[in-house]
Scaffold this motif. Structure first.
Motif, PDB file in Angstrom:
ATOM      1  N   ILE A 273       6.320  -5.476  -7.343  1.00  0.00           N
ATOM      2  CA  ILE A 273       5.714  -4.222  -6.870  1.00  0.00           C
ATOM      3  C   ILE A 273       4.353  -4.021  -7.537  1.00  0.00           C
ATOM      4  CG2 ILE A 273       5.964  -1.717  -6.853  1.00  0.00           C
ATOM      5  CD1 ILE A 273       8.960  -2.100  -6.584  1.00  0.00           C
ATOM      6  N   GLU A 274       4.302  -4.283  -8.858  1.00  0.00           N
ATOM      7  CA  GLU A 274       3.041  -4.150  -9.593  1.00  0.00           C
ATOM      8  C   GLU A 274       1.987  -5.095  -9.046  1.00  0.00           C
ATOM      9  OE1 GLU A 274       1.415  -4.916 -14.153  1.00  0.00           O
ATOM     10  OE2 GLU A 274       3.565  -4.664 -13.762  1.00  0.00           O
ATOM     11  N   LEU A 275       2.375  -6.354  -8.788  1.00  0.00           N
ATOM     12  CA  LEU A 275       1.436  -7.323  -8.238  1.00  0.00           C
ATOM     13  C   LEU A 275       0.942  -6.885  -6.859  1.00  0.00           C
ATOM     14  CD1 LEU A 275       0.039 -10.085  -8.489  1.00  0.00           C
ATOM     15  CD2 LEU A 275       2.097 -11.104  -7.485  1.00  0.00           C
ATOM     16  N   SER A 276       1.842  -6.335  -6.053  1.00  0.00           N
ATOM     17  CA  SER A 276       1.449  -5.858  -4.725  1.00  0.00           C
ATOM     18  C   SER A 276       0.445  -4.718  -4.831  1.00  0.00           C
ATOM     19  CB  SER A 276       2.687  -5.401  -3.942  1.00  0.00           C
ATOM     20  OG  SER A 276       3.614  -6.456  -3.805  1.00  0.00           O
ATOM     21  N   ILE A 277       0.638  -3.813  -5.797  1.00  0.00           N
ATOM     22  CA  ILE A 277      -0.289  -2.684  -5.970  1.00  0.00           C
ATOM     23  C   ILE A 277      -1.664  -3.191  -6.402  1.00  0.00           C
ATOM     24  CG2 ILE A 277      -0.754  -0.638  -7.365  1.00  0.00           C
ATOM     25  CD1 ILE A 277       2.244  -0.108  -7.386  1.00  0.00           C
ATOM     26  N   VAL A 278      -1.690  -4.149  -7.350  1.00  0.00           N
ATOM     27  CA  VAL A 278      -2.969  -4.696  -7.812  1.00  0.00           C
ATOM     28  C   VAL A 278      -3.714  -5.377  -6.671  1.00  0.00           C
ATOM     29  CG1 VAL A 278      -4.008  -6.430  -9.327  1.00  0.00           C
ATOM     30  CG2 VAL A 278      -2.209  -4.927 -10.190  1.00  0.00           C
ATOM     31  N   LEU A 279      -3.018  -6.204  -5.924  1.00  0.00           N
ATOM     32  CA  LEU A 279      -3.670  -6.884  -4.798  1.00  0.00           C
ATOM     33  C   LEU A 279      -4.115  -5.888  -3.738  1.00  0.00           C
ATOM     34  CD1 LEU A 279      -1.334 -10.013  -4.397  1.00  0.00           C
ATOM     35  CD2 LEU A 279      -3.554  -9.865  -5.541  1.00  0.00           C
ATOM     36  N   GLY A 280      -3.309  -4.837  -3.548  1.00  0.00           N
ATOM     37  CA  GLY A 280      -3.711  -3.802  -2.586  1.00  0.00           C
ATOM     38  C   GLY A 280      -4.971  -3.090  -3.003  1.00  0.00           C
ATOM     39  N   LYS A 281      -5.086  -2.774  -4.308  1.00  0.00           N
ATOM     40  CA  LYS A 281      -6.300  -2.126  -4.790  1.00  0.00           C
ATOM     41  C   LYS A 281      -7.513  -3.022  -4.621  1.00  0.00           C
ATOM     42  CE  LYS A 281      -4.183   0.946  -8.231  1.00  0.00           C
ATOM     43  NZ  LYS A 281      -4.094   1.270  -9.687  1.00  0.00           N
ATOM     44  N   LEU A 282      -7.362  -4.301  -4.974  1.00  0.00           N
ATOM     45  CA  LEU A 282      -8.479  -5.237  -4.810  1.00  0.00           C
ATOM     46  C   LEU A 282      -8.883  -5.372  -3.352  1.00  0.00           C
ATOM     47  CD1 LEU A 282      -7.470  -8.080  -7.310  1.00  0.00           C
ATOM     48  CD2 LEU A 282      -9.279  -6.372  -7.594  1.00  0.00           C
ATOM     49  N   LEU A 283      -7.908  -5.412  -2.475  1.00  0.00           N
ATOM     50  CA  LEU A 283      -8.225  -5.512  -1.054  1.00  0.00           C
ATOM     51  C   LEU A 283      -8.950  -4.271  -0.566  1.00  0.00           C
ATOM     52  CD1 LEU A 283      -7.935  -7.116   1.579  1.00  0.00           C
ATOM     53  CD2 LEU A 283      -5.713  -5.997   1.939  1.00  0.00           C
ATOM     54  N   ARG A 284      -8.565  -3.132  -1.069  1.00  0.00           N
ATOM     55  CA  ARG A 284      -9.220  -1.872  -0.675  1.00  0.00           C
ATOM     56  C   ARG A 284     -10.670  -1.848  -1.137  1.00  0.00           C
ATOM     57  NH1 ARG A 284      -9.871   2.891  -3.450  1.00  0.00           N
ATOM     58  NH2 ARG A 284     -10.166   4.779  -2.157  1.00  0.00           N
ATOM     59  N   VAL A 285     -10.895  -2.270  -2.399  1.00  0.00           N
ATOM     60  CA  VAL A 285     -12.270  -2.318  -2.914  1.00  0.00           C
ATOM     61  C   VAL A 285     -13.092  -3.326  -2.143  1.00  0.00           C
ATOM     62  CG1 VAL A 285     -13.665  -2.873  -4.936  1.00  0.00           C
ATOM     63  CG2 VAL A 285     -11.574  -1.521  -5.187  1.00  0.00           C
ATOM     64  N   PHE A 286     -12.499  -4.491  -1.822  1.00  0.00           N
ATOM     65  CA  PHE A 286     -13.231  -5.522  -1.085  1.00  0.00           C
ATOM     66  C   PHE A 286     -13.629  -5.022   0.302  1.00  0.00           C
ATOM     67  CE2 PHE A 286     -13.186  -9.093   1.891  1.00  0.00           C
ATOM     68  CZ  PHE A 286     -14.161  -9.904   1.333  1.00  0.00           C
ATOM     69  N   VAL A 287     -12.731  -4.368   0.973  1.00  0.00           N
ATOM     70  CA  VAL A 287     -13.042  -3.837   2.312  1.00  0.00           C
ATOM     71  C   VAL A 287     -14.103  -2.747   2.220  1.00  0.00           C
ATOM     72  CG1 VAL A 287     -12.073  -2.590   4.285  1.00  0.00           C
ATOM     73  CG2 VAL A 287     -10.798  -4.464   3.241  1.00  0.00           C
ATOM     74  N   LYS A 288     -13.996  -1.906   1.195  1.00  0.00           N
ATOM     75  CA  LYS A 288     -14.968  -0.815   1.037  1.00  0.00           C
ATOM     76  C   LYS A 288     -16.362  -1.355   0.769  1.00  0.00           C
ATOM     77  CE  LYS A 288     -15.601   3.510  -1.507  1.00  0.00           C
ATOM     78  NZ  LYS A 288     -15.054   4.390  -2.574  1.00  0.00           N
ATOM     79  N   ASP A 289     -16.464  -2.371  -0.112  1.00  0.00           N
ATOM     80  CA  ASP A 289     -17.763  -2.974  -0.395  1.00  0.00           C
ATOM     81  C   ASP A 289     -18.330  -3.669   0.826  1.00  0.00           C
ATOM     82  OD1 ASP A 289     -17.485  -2.048  -2.935  1.00  0.00           O
ATOM     83  OD2 ASP A 289     -16.921  -3.990  -3.824  1.00  0.00           O
ATOM     84  N   ALA A 290     -17.489  -4.375   1.554  1.00  0.00           N
ATOM     85  CA  ALA A 290     -17.970  -5.058   2.757  1.00  0.00           C
ATOM     86  C   ALA A 290     -18.458  -4.057   3.793  1.00  0.00           C
ATOM     87  CB  ALA A 290     -16.856  -5.924   3.333  1.00  0.00           C
ATOM     88  N   TYR A 291     -17.782  -2.940   3.907  1.00  0.00           N
ATOM     89  CA  TYR A 291     -18.204  -1.904   4.866  1.00  0.00           C
ATOM     90  C   TYR A 291     -19.538  -1.299   4.462  1.00  0.00           C
ATOM     91  CZ  TYR A 291     -18.153   2.460   7.527  1.00  0.00           C
ATOM     92  OH  TYR A 291     -18.484   3.520   8.359  1.00  0.00           O
ATOM     93  N   ALA A 292     -19.729  -1.094   3.118  1.00  0.00           N
ATOM     94  CA  ALA A 292     -21.001  -0.540   2.647  1.00  0.00           C
ATOM     95  C   ALA A 292     -22.155  -1.500   2.908  1.00  0.00           C
ATOM     96  CB  ALA A 292     -20.885  -0.223   1.157  1.00  0.00           C
TER      97      ALA A 292
END
Length: 509
Positions: A484-503
């Motif tokens: 669960i912890e690993l899934s949360i970390v990867l989810g956060k990284l994916l969210r930041v990556f998508v946000k940066d790409a959108y910017a």
């Protein structure tokens, strides 16, 4: 009034819009991973991102990846073992009380199918008025053949082929044989039937029923229409029994009178005793009851069940059928599926295919099919070796067998009962000057408890999950919380990556 020095006064901006500096850059992905795994519950990950030297980080990364690959490779082995769907049979208990199952059906089948005291009435009933001598002789020969005919000795029917049987082609064999069969009051001694230490009228316990031996008198069965009606009116039918030992089960006495046997017949008057399940048409295993004997039959039942966790398997791989499943080779029958019922239905289809007729006097009826008559005697007799021998699977590839036989694909039923019997016989002692000829029998449970065997999957989904957890804990030291912890970390990284790409895309546009 307050005075401010010149240094404290902000300079006036130039004409136009003010220009603000860009937002300072956020932490890098590496820094995010390091902060996320700094206090991770996954052993080794904090060292991968927390060590100062590169070689230390590479060493820990190698250790973590190696342990992970080893754990998941072992999981692949477990997954393959689970996909094989191996079955295992275990003895669940040896102390299951016998009252959990119905008492077995007991069939009494005389060796002779013809009561010769009714031979003359049968002639007047089934033949045209004033038959000639040849027709009467053909009818007499027919009775001689029917007297001992069953699927085990259909060769006797070939004798009828030598006669001109066209004059008897209209006869219904089932009606004729059931009319000539022995009746309850002709066989049983009055008031001799006892079940569960309770006296009964024999003719209320035993009812006529068709089997592979012709019409028999059967107790505790659900095959005949009369038995099924009894079940509707009596909630305790089929009967059960909770006790064991002699005098506790079914007792009866048969009057072995030789007046019913054809004069000059070498075969004495005797009985076949058949023990079967209440919903079973017939059973190949039989015992012989001879005159002037007392027979003690101890029944040792064994229950075999298949676990519901095997529903997902195909019947061909499971090699058995549940009650709610339909065997494609067991069609157009009101009988409950079990292997014995499937075999008799298969045999009847073989008779239909070979001689284009049916034999409802011995086998389950097939609707809208012509009944075999005297004109079919040649076909039935010449193909007796086909009807009397069942071949299984691909035995012709491995066994050099000259018998033709017939093939039947009849797997076992998943929930079944098996009966092991032990027979003890002793000679009857009559009083002096007694002229009686009797056959006595007792059928009872040998023990009050029985063995129950259950067949189930060797590896279930729960076993797969438990073994997977053990392997992952052994090699990675992980748990559900770690994933669960690993899934949360990867989810956060994916969210930041998508946000940066959108910017970036928005800035370009």
């Amino acid at each position: 009034m307050l005075l401010y020095t010149r240094e404290l006064v902000a300079p006036r901006p130039k004409q136009g819009l003010l220009r603000f500096r860009n937002k300072p850059p956020g932490p890098t992905y590496r820094e995010r991973l390091r902060s996320s795994f700094a206090h991770s519950s996954i052993p080794g990950m904090q060292h991968v991102f927390g060590e100062r030297h590169l070689w230390q980080r590479c060493l820990w990364l190698t250790v973590v990846l190696g342990a992970g690959l080893t754990g998941f490779s072992l999981y692949t082995v477990l997954r393959h073992r689970h996909s094989e769907q191996l079955l295992v049979s275990l003895i669940e208990t040896t102390q299951l009380p016998v009252y959990h199952i119905d008492f077995p059906a007991v069939a009494i089948c005389p060796w002779s199918h013809v009561n010769w005291e009714r031979a003359l009435p049968a002639l007047h009933r089934f033949l045209p008025r004033n038959p000639d001598a040849e027709l009467r002789e053909t009818f007499r020969m027919l009775l001689v053949v029917l007297d001992l005919t069953s699927f085990s000795n259909f060769q006797r029917a070939e004798d009828l082929a030598k006669k001109n049987g066209t004059g008897l082609g209209f006869l219904k064999m089932k009606q004729l044989m059931n009319f000539l069969a022995y009746r309850c009051d002709e066989l049983f001694v009055s008031d001799s039937c006892v079940f569960d230490e309770t006296p009964y009228d024999c003719c209320k316990l035993f009812v006529p029923e068709q089997t592979e031996k012709g019409q028999c008198l059967v107790f505790n069965s659900l095959i005949s229409e009369h038995s099924r009606k009894k079940q509707l009116t009596n909630k305790f039918y089929p009967y059960k029994l909770s006790t064991a030992g002699e005098e506790s089960g079914l007792k009866f006495t048969i009057n072995a009178s030789y007046t019913f046997v054809k004069s000059g017949e070498p075969l004495p008057f005797g009985m076949n005793l058949m023990i079967k399940e209440p919903r079973q048409w017939s059973n190949q295993m039989m015992y012989h009851l001879y005159p002037d004997t007392e027979n003690f039959v101890a029944v040792h039942p064994m229950v075999t069940e298949t676990s519901p966790n095997t529903y997902e398997m195909s019947p061909s791989k499971r090699r058995c059928y549940f009650d709610n499943e339909k065997n494609p080779n067991f069609q157009d029958s009101s009988l409950t599926y079990n292997r014995e019922n499937c075999l008799v239905m298969c045999l009847h289809l073989v008779v239909l295919k070979t001689c284009n007729c049916s034999t409802p006097v011995f086998l389950p009826p097939i609707e809208t099919i012509r009944e075999c008559g005297i004109v079919d005697a040649a076909c039935l007799g010449s193909n007796a070796d086909i009807f009397s021998y069942v071949k299984m699977g691909e035995q012709d590839k491995y066994i050099n067998d000259s018998r033709r036989g017939h093939f039947c694909d009849c797997p076992d039923n998943c929930n079944s009962r098996q009966y092991k019997m032990t027979l003890n016989v002793r000679k009857l002692d009559y009083p002096k000057n007694s002229t009686e000829t009797l056959i006595k029998a007792q059928i009872y449970y040998g023990q009050r408890v029985m063995t129950k065997i259950i067949t189930k999957l060797k590896y279930t989904n729960l076993d797969l999950l438990a073994n997977f957890g053990g392997i992952i804990s052994l090699y990675i030291g992980a748990s559900v919380m770690s994933f669960i912890e690993l899934s949360i970390v990867l989810g956060k990284l994916l969210r930041v990556f998508v946000k940066d790409a959108y910017a970036k895309v928005k800035r370009v546009c």
